[in-house]
Write an enzyme that holds these catalytic residues in place. Structure first.
Site, PDB file in Angstrom:
ATOM      1  N   ASP A  85      -5.967  16.168   6.179  1.00 12.31           N
ATOM      2  CA  ASP A  85      -5.856  15.256   7.323  1.00 12.31           C
ATOM      3  C   ASP A  85      -5.862  16.092   8.600  1.00 12.31           C
ATOM      4  O   ASP A  85      -5.061  17.025   8.754  1.00 12.31           O
ATOM      5  CB  ASP A  85      -4.535  14.465   7.258  1.00 12.31           C
ATOM      6  CG  ASP A  85      -4.501  13.513   6.070  1.00 12.31           C
ATOM      7  OD1 ASP A  85      -5.581  13.121   5.589  1.00 12.31           O
ATOM      8  OD2 ASP A  85      -3.398  13.150   5.627  1.00 12.31           O
ATOM      9  N   GLY A 112      -5.167  12.884   1.028  1.00 12.29           N
ATOM     10  CA  GLY A 112      -6.048  12.359  -0.028  1.00 12.29           C
ATOM     11  C   GLY A 112      -5.185  11.524  -0.958  1.00 12.29           C
ATOM     12  O   GLY A 112      -4.071  11.922  -1.298  1.00 12.29           O
ATOM     13  N   GLU A 148     -11.342   7.226  -4.254  1.00 12.86           N
ATOM     14  CA  GLU A 148     -11.977   8.148  -3.300  1.00 12.86           C
ATOM     15  C   GLU A 148     -12.861   9.165  -4.024  1.00 12.86           C
ATOM     16  O   GLU A 148     -13.297  10.147  -3.436  1.00 12.86           O
ATOM     17  CB  GLU A 148     -10.909   8.873  -2.458  1.00 12.86           C
ATOM     18  CG  GLU A 148     -10.272   7.967  -1.418  1.00 12.86           C
ATOM     19  CD  GLU A 148      -9.201   8.645  -0.570  1.00 12.86           C
ATOM     20  OE1 GLU A 148      -8.957   8.156   0.540  1.00 12.86           O
ATOM     21  OE2 GLU A 148      -8.586   9.627  -1.022  1.00 12.86           O
ATOM     22  N   ASN A 170      -3.378  -3.200  -2.382  1.00  9.25           N
ATOM     23  CA  ASN A 170      -2.565  -3.818  -1.333  1.00  9.25           C
ATOM     24  C   ASN A 170      -3.215  -5.163  -1.009  1.00  9.25           C
ATOM     25  O   ASN A 170      -4.242  -5.537  -1.597  1.00  9.25           O
ATOM     26  CB  ASN A 170      -2.394  -2.896  -0.111  1.00  9.25           C
ATOM     27  CG  ASN A 170      -3.697  -2.650   0.627  1.00  9.25           C
ATOM     28  OD1 ASN A 170      -4.703  -3.320   0.397  1.00  9.25           O
ATOM     29  ND2 ASN A 170      -3.688  -1.690   1.520  1.00  9.25           N
ATOM     30  N   GLY A 207       7.455  -6.106   0.160  1.00  7.47           N
ATOM     31  CA  GLY A 207       7.694  -5.602  -1.196  1.00  7.47           C
ATOM     32  C   GLY A 207       6.451  -5.670  -2.064  1.00  7.47           C
ATOM     33  O   GLY A 207       5.353  -5.322  -1.619  1.00  7.47           O
ATOM     34  N   GLY A 244       1.778   3.468   0.630  1.00 10.05           N
ATOM     35  CA  GLY A 244       1.124   2.958  -0.582  1.00 10.05           C
ATOM     36  C   GLY A 244       1.043   4.035  -1.655  1.00 10.05           C
ATOM     37  O   GLY A 244       1.359   3.793  -2.826  1.00 10.05           O
ATOM     38  N   ASP A 245       0.648   5.245  -1.256  1.00  7.52           N
ATOM     39  CA  ASP A 245       0.529   6.336  -2.239  1.00  7.52           C
ATOM     40  C   ASP A 245       1.890   6.733  -2.802  1.00  7.52           C
ATOM     41  O   ASP A 245       2.010   7.070  -3.984  1.00  7.52           O
ATOM     42  CB  ASP A 245      -0.143   7.560  -1.599  1.00  7.52           C
ATOM     43  CG  ASP A 245      -1.595   7.289  -1.268  1.00  7.52           C
ATOM     44  OD1 ASP A 245      -2.201   6.421  -1.927  1.00  7.52           O
ATOM     45  OD2 ASP A 245      -2.125   7.935  -0.342  1.00  7.52           O
TER      46      ASP A 245
HETATM   47  P1  ATP Z   1      -0.780   2.794   3.396  1.00  9.20           P
HETATM   48  O1  ATP Z   1      -2.264   2.537   3.363  1.00  9.20           O
HETATM   49  O2  ATP Z   1      -0.199   2.874   4.788  1.00  9.20           O
HETATM   50  O3  ATP Z   1      -0.338   3.898   2.539  1.00  9.20           O
HETATM   51  P2  ATP Z   1      -0.542   0.376   1.787  1.00  9.20           P
HETATM   52  O4  ATP Z   1      -1.098  -0.794   2.562  1.00  9.20           O
HETATM   53  O5  ATP Z   1      -1.355   0.912   0.686  1.00  9.20           O
HETATM   54  O6  ATP Z   1      -0.075   1.498   2.810  1.00  9.20           O
HETATM   55  P3  ATP Z   1       1.939  -1.038   1.700  1.00  9.20           P
HETATM   56  O7  ATP Z   1       1.775  -2.291   0.946  1.00  9.20           O
HETATM   57  O8  ATP Z   1       1.945  -1.135   3.199  1.00  9.20           O
HETATM   58  O9  ATP Z   1       0.870   0.002   1.174  1.00  9.20           O
HETATM   59  O10 ATP Z   1       3.305  -0.314   1.284  1.00  9.20           O
HETATM   60  C1  ATP Z   1       3.538   0.130  -0.037  1.00  9.20           C
HETATM   61  C2  ATP Z   1       4.994  -0.017  -0.352  1.00  9.20           C
HETATM   62  O11 ATP Z   1       5.769   0.764   0.581  1.00  9.20           O
HETATM   63  C3  ATP Z   1       5.536  -1.433  -0.192  1.00  9.20           C
HETATM   64  O12 ATP Z   1       5.283  -2.214  -1.344  1.00  9.20           O
HETATM   65  C4  ATP Z   1       7.027  -1.135   0.018  1.00  9.20           C
HETATM   66  O13 ATP Z   1       7.643  -0.812  -1.203  1.00  9.20           O
HETATM   67  C5  ATP Z   1       6.982   0.119   0.885  1.00  9.20           C
HETATM   68  N1  ATP Z   1       6.975  -0.219   2.320  1.00  9.20           N
HETATM   69  C6  ATP Z   1       5.933  -0.202   3.172  1.00  9.20           C
HETATM   70  N2  ATP Z   1       6.291  -0.575   4.420  1.00  9.20           N
HETATM   71  C7  ATP Z   1       7.619  -0.837   4.358  1.00  9.20           C
HETATM   72  C8  ATP Z   1       8.605  -1.269   5.309  1.00  9.20           C
HETATM   73  N3  ATP Z   1       8.287  -1.514   6.578  1.00  9.20           N
HETATM   74  N4  ATP Z   1       9.880  -1.434   4.865  1.00  9.20           N
HETATM   75  C9  ATP Z   1      10.234  -1.180   3.588  1.00  9.20           C
HETATM   76  N5  ATP Z   1       9.337  -0.765   2.643  1.00  9.20           N
HETATM   77  C10 ATP Z   1       8.057  -0.605   3.021  1.00  9.20           C
END
Ligand code: ATP
Length: 305
Positions: A15, A41, A141, A186, A227, A253-254
């Protein structure tokens, strides 16, 4: 190679984050106040999260033939990842130039580089490692065909597979989505796959149910601060996130995917693993950065109190 609990097959990227006051217009040069570099990554992030929690992790990835590749290798060694299935390609490293403006909005470019050299035939060399794993973790990826080969080999040896279909790829063959045990998009990726809106919980549930109706075994949809929604043929449950003050959700997410794999490999039932991974990901969003916001098992224990 040692037996692994978690085998991650996927990408590595460096990054390159530039904090800008504003984007230059065409032909213009602007000075930016700050720059940071970090190991990233999706595959690497997930492997690092599981390793920091204490899983024995093997990572199958293709590094670039340059200094960034060497930097990544050093990083994996420092967190105890088994690096014996990490190759060095002929191309440059995968990189992600990221531009973040003062309101934290970002623009990201991904150059996959050597990640494109992680082909099915590379994977075939690691069939023996793959069949010993407790869970195999995949993202999108690297070439889709490589993921397809991983799923074929995993099915042949009865090894559970977690597919995180990120970034979204509309060419994903649904037959392979049916052949994994945990399918974890997601909400944006869910919408792109199903062509359904996901603006509220009822719509998200309908979209996840559509995937289950198509034969997907366990839908695990991450929903940020809301969640995770878990849906299968006989069960639908929203498992709430931690209540935290989020400072940086990059890589949340990761961290969820890597920690979920860790807890499944450790023997948790699906709902337990989701609860634990929600806690882990919840802790990471309170800290700045991606991999550097992922705590070790010990740090996690004290941070979640
Ligand atoms: P990114 O692409 O930014 O890595 P993503 O969209 O793949 O994120 P998210 O669904 O946003 O993944 O987040 C994954 C997990 O992280 C959620 O299911 C939750 O457990 C936790 N999480 C993310 N944001 C928050 C928050 N604001 N408060 C508490 N837990 C969070």
């Amino acid at each position: 190679m040692a037996k692994s609990d978690v085998l991650v097959i996927g990408s590595n990227m460096v990054d390159l984050i530039t904090y800008i006051d504003r984007m230059p217009v065409e032909g213009e040069t602007v000075a930016a106040p700050n720059f940071e570099m970090g190991c990233g990554g999706k595959g690497a992030n997930q492997a690092v999260a599981a390793a920091k929690l204490g899983s024995k992790v093997s990572f199958v990835t293709m590094l670039g033939n340059d200094d960034f590749g060497k930097m990544q290798m050093q990083n994996y060694k420092s967190v105890g990842i088994d690096t014996s299935a990490i190759g060095v390609g002929n191309s440059n490293s995968g990189v992600a130039p990221i531009f973040v403006d003062p309101s934290s909005d970002n623009r990201i470019i991904i150059v996959k580089g050597a990640n494109n050299e992680l082909t099915p035939s590379v994977l075939d060399k690691y069939e023996n490692t793959l069949k010993e794993a407790k869970i195999i973790v995949l993202q999108q990826e690297i070439p889709l065909e490589t993921n397809y080969r991983a799923i074929e080999l995993a099915n042949k040896h009865d090894v559970p597979v977690l597919l995180n279909p990120a970034p979204a790829n509309e060419n994903l063959d649904i037959d392979y989505a049916r052949r994994v045990d945990y399918f974890a998009p997601n909400e944006t990726e869910l919408s792109s796959l199903t062509k359904l809106p996901v603006e509220n919980m009822d719509q998200i549930k309908l979209a996840a149910q559509k995937m289950v109706d198509l034969g997907v075994k366990n839908m695990i949809v991450t929903l940020g601060s809301k969640g995770v929604l878990w849906v299968n043929e006989s069960h639908s449950e929203l498992i709430g996130a931690m209540h935290v003050r989020a400072t940086d959700t990059t890589g949340a997410g990761d961290s969820f995917i890597g920690s979920f794999a860790h807890y499944i490999a450790a023997g948790d039932a699906i709902d337990e693993a989701i609860r634990h991974a929600n806690e882990y990901a919840g802790v990471t969003v309170t800290q700045k950065g991606t991999q550097k916001s992922y705590p070790s098992a010990e740090e996690f224990k004290s941070l979640k109190k």
